[in-house]
Scaffold this active site. Structure first.
Site, short mmCIF file in Angstrom:
data_model
loop_
_atom_site.label_atom_id
_atom_site.label_comp_id
_atom_site.label_asym_id
_atom_site.label_seq_id
_atom_site.Cartn_x
_atom_site.Cartn_y
_atom_site.Cartn_z
N GLU A 121 -11.63 16.20 6.23
CA GLU A 121 -10.88 15.78 5.05
C GLU A 121 -11.84 15.78 3.87
OE1 GLU A 121 -8.84 12.15 5.84
OE2 GLU A 121 -7.76 12.99 7.54
N ALA A 181 -7.73 6.47 -3.88
CA ALA A 181 -6.29 6.68 -4.09
C ALA A 181 -5.60 5.34 -4.25
CB ALA A 181 -5.71 7.44 -2.91
N PHE A 222 -3.02 2.49 -3.96
CA PHE A 222 -2.09 2.10 -2.91
C PHE A 222 -0.67 2.11 -3.46
CE2 PHE A 222 -3.69 -0.29 1.01
CZ PHE A 222 -4.71 0.60 1.19
N LEU A 223 0.26 2.50 -2.65
CA LEU A 223 1.67 2.34 -3.01
C LEU A 223 1.99 0.86 -2.89
CD1 LEU A 223 3.08 5.46 -1.18
CD2 LEU A 223 3.01 5.08 -3.65
N ASP A 272 -1.92 21.03 6.97
CA ASP A 272 -1.89 19.78 7.75
C ASP A 272 -0.74 18.86 7.36
OD1 ASP A 272 -2.98 18.08 9.72
OD2 ASP A 272 -4.02 16.91 8.19
#
Lengths: 344, 344
Positions: free
Chosen positions: A60, A143, A145-146, A212
């Site tokens: 990744e 990133a 967070f939702l 992916d």
């Protein structure tokens, strides 16, 4: 959020390993209780995925996460939560603030006197694959967070065009050219805009070479009348010298696309709004710029032309009105679709 | 033996994994029942060991095995059994002839349509670290087997200057500057030529940058009055841009050397007999030539000067007769020592 992590003023108050997933990720908590997902750098920007590697053993890439956010924005999908690059001090911002003993135990000093750690996970979490700073600064993607799952439950869906994740087995869509007909008759793809969402995601993944996309998520609250979230893009941008046409199969099999997407892709193929140029302009604002080396940017232009070719062939074969779904009715002109929010 | 494996006429009649050791090795059996140890290529000749890697997680290099055989010969030690490079057909010479099901099962076809396998071992035996051919030709080193253990038993000795094989722990020799005094009083180093053998091995390992000399072997038959065998040199030639001075510690601590070795090193430092030049000349005869890239050859010249500097300092400090052990008495002049067999 972007200001917060770009600012570098606010630092982390705690760090923990994220369970699940095959490769190491950390959850970073800010002083203001905000949280972000940290993926550390594992490869240089120049390294390509080796030709003998399977998509499921690929690393990744932190820069893929960052670039995917920008690409999604330029495609005007807005389905990737914000991601920004950041230099992290591994000693002060990870080792010293973690309460995770398993993580803490994997820190060591390398022969070159750099701080390294490897964490615990199912792939690549060993001394041989340790992540090392210089001497303790490491690049990574953060990133947003939702909203917490307690506030906004999400639903995970299996991608109908999921790969087999097996060295020899093929997935049904690889052997059945009429596979899309089957999907179209299966909820939630038999009504609403979900199939068009999958087509958007297909274009998004093909442009960055991401093989992916095994699952995708939606917010449960909105039922099936909702958009899909493009999470987990770290396996994009692995090869710039190869265009993986199998990623486009959903599009070639279904021959469907939103009008707004089609117009946007045509726009980004024009010299004045060239995708690679807009991407470069957008990415230059990230702290870890340059995020992508030029060959990756060039590859996106090349792939964009291939997407448009597929759509042209579809239109020739099936007719414009079959292929292109007019999602712009009710909007004031096509301009709006390029700048305003999308109808999902 | 070298003719046999170079000829490429004789092919293998069976193949099996070698148990023990951390990385994958294969035992190849020839039609004439001869056997050789095959180490497949894992790295390109240009790749250096990453600076954050420990010596114990470094890859074993097939070209290091080959180059070490030539180096040992040029140093006139003759303690490495013959090793030669060979292109092996993975399908015909490994997969089709192995009776080892565990090995056979790990064969697969990569996304780039190459034949790959990974075998079973404790390190690097997984899909992610598979060895792949082009499409099924793979480079490797073939080392001659020593006489069967039933005919010639061997003894394994722990190297007194063995490293800790631990990320943080140090070995005794790393913290005690008088460590050699202790060794000198311990059998078999308290009499005979064993300590001088260790000094030879130290020079050999330093020249190729091999930090992994944890054990060495001798033939049991000859008791302690014997030479030592320089087996397992795959972790040499990992870095050309770095000289690992800690490998020289036995020499700096003991300040002892054979006269024949000292003379040979002085000879190889001369412009006309330059080590790098002799190595290049010798290696060019291997099938897989070039075996070493130029920076590795240059590194050997640089390291040779460092060895000679250490010996000069020793002589200055301790006197010539303390440092240099005359092993040439009984031979007719020094010339003999450079061309004939060595007195062990």
């Amino acid at each position: 959020f972007l200001k917060l992590i770009k600012g570098n003023v606010v630092s982390f108050t705690s760090t923990a390993m994220k369970s699940g997933g095959t490769q190491l990720k950390l959850i970073m908590t800010f002083q203001n209780y905000g949280q972000a997902l940290f993926k550390p750098m594992k490869q240089t920007r120049e390294q390509e995925t080796p030709p003998d590697f399977f998509y499921f053993s690929d690393f990744e890439r932190h820069n893929a996460e960052i670039a995917a956010f920008h690409l999604d924005k330029i495609l005007d999908f807005r389905r990737v939560p914000p991601v920004a690059g950041r230099l992290v001090n591994m000693t002060k911002e990870i080792r010293d603030v973690t309460r995770d003993k398993k993580l803490w135990r994997t820190f060591f000093i390398s022969p070159a006197n750099n701080v390294c750690f490897y964490g615990e996970c199912s792939y690549y979490c060993s001394t041989e694959h340790a992540l090392c700073g210089k001497p303790d600064q490491i690049e990574g993607s953060l990133a947003a967070f939702l909203p917490d799952l307690a506030l906004a439950k999400r639903k995970t869906w299996r991608n109908p065009w999921r790969r087999s994740y097996h060295k020899r087995k093929k997935a049904e869509w690889e052997v059945d050219p009429d596979y899309c007909e089957e999907v179209k008759q299966t909820p939630p793809y038999d009504s609403g805009t979900r199939l068009l969402d999958i087509m958007d995601m297909t274009v998004f993944d093909f442009l960055m070479g991401n093989m992916d996309r095994h699952h995708y998520e939606t917010f449960e609250k909105f039922g099936n009348e909702t958009f899909i979230i493009h999470l987990d893009n770290g396996r994009g941008f692995g090869k710039h010298s190869h265009d993986e046409m199998s990623i486009l199969v959903p599009l070639t099999q279904c021959c469907r696309v939103r009008k707004s997407t089609h117009l946007r892709l045509q726009l980004l193929a024009k010299e004045e709004y060239k995708l690679s140029m807009l991407m470069a302009e957008s990415l230059v604002r990230d702290r870890l710029s340059p995020i992508l080396i030029q060959p990756h940017l060039d590859a996106m232009d090349r792939r964009l032309r291939q997407v448009l070719n597929v759509l042209s062939e579809c239109i020739e074969k099936e007719g414009y009105s079959y292929v292109v779904e007019d999602d712009l009715q009710g909007h004031q002109g096509t301009d709006h679709a390029h700048t305003g929010p999308r109808r999902r």
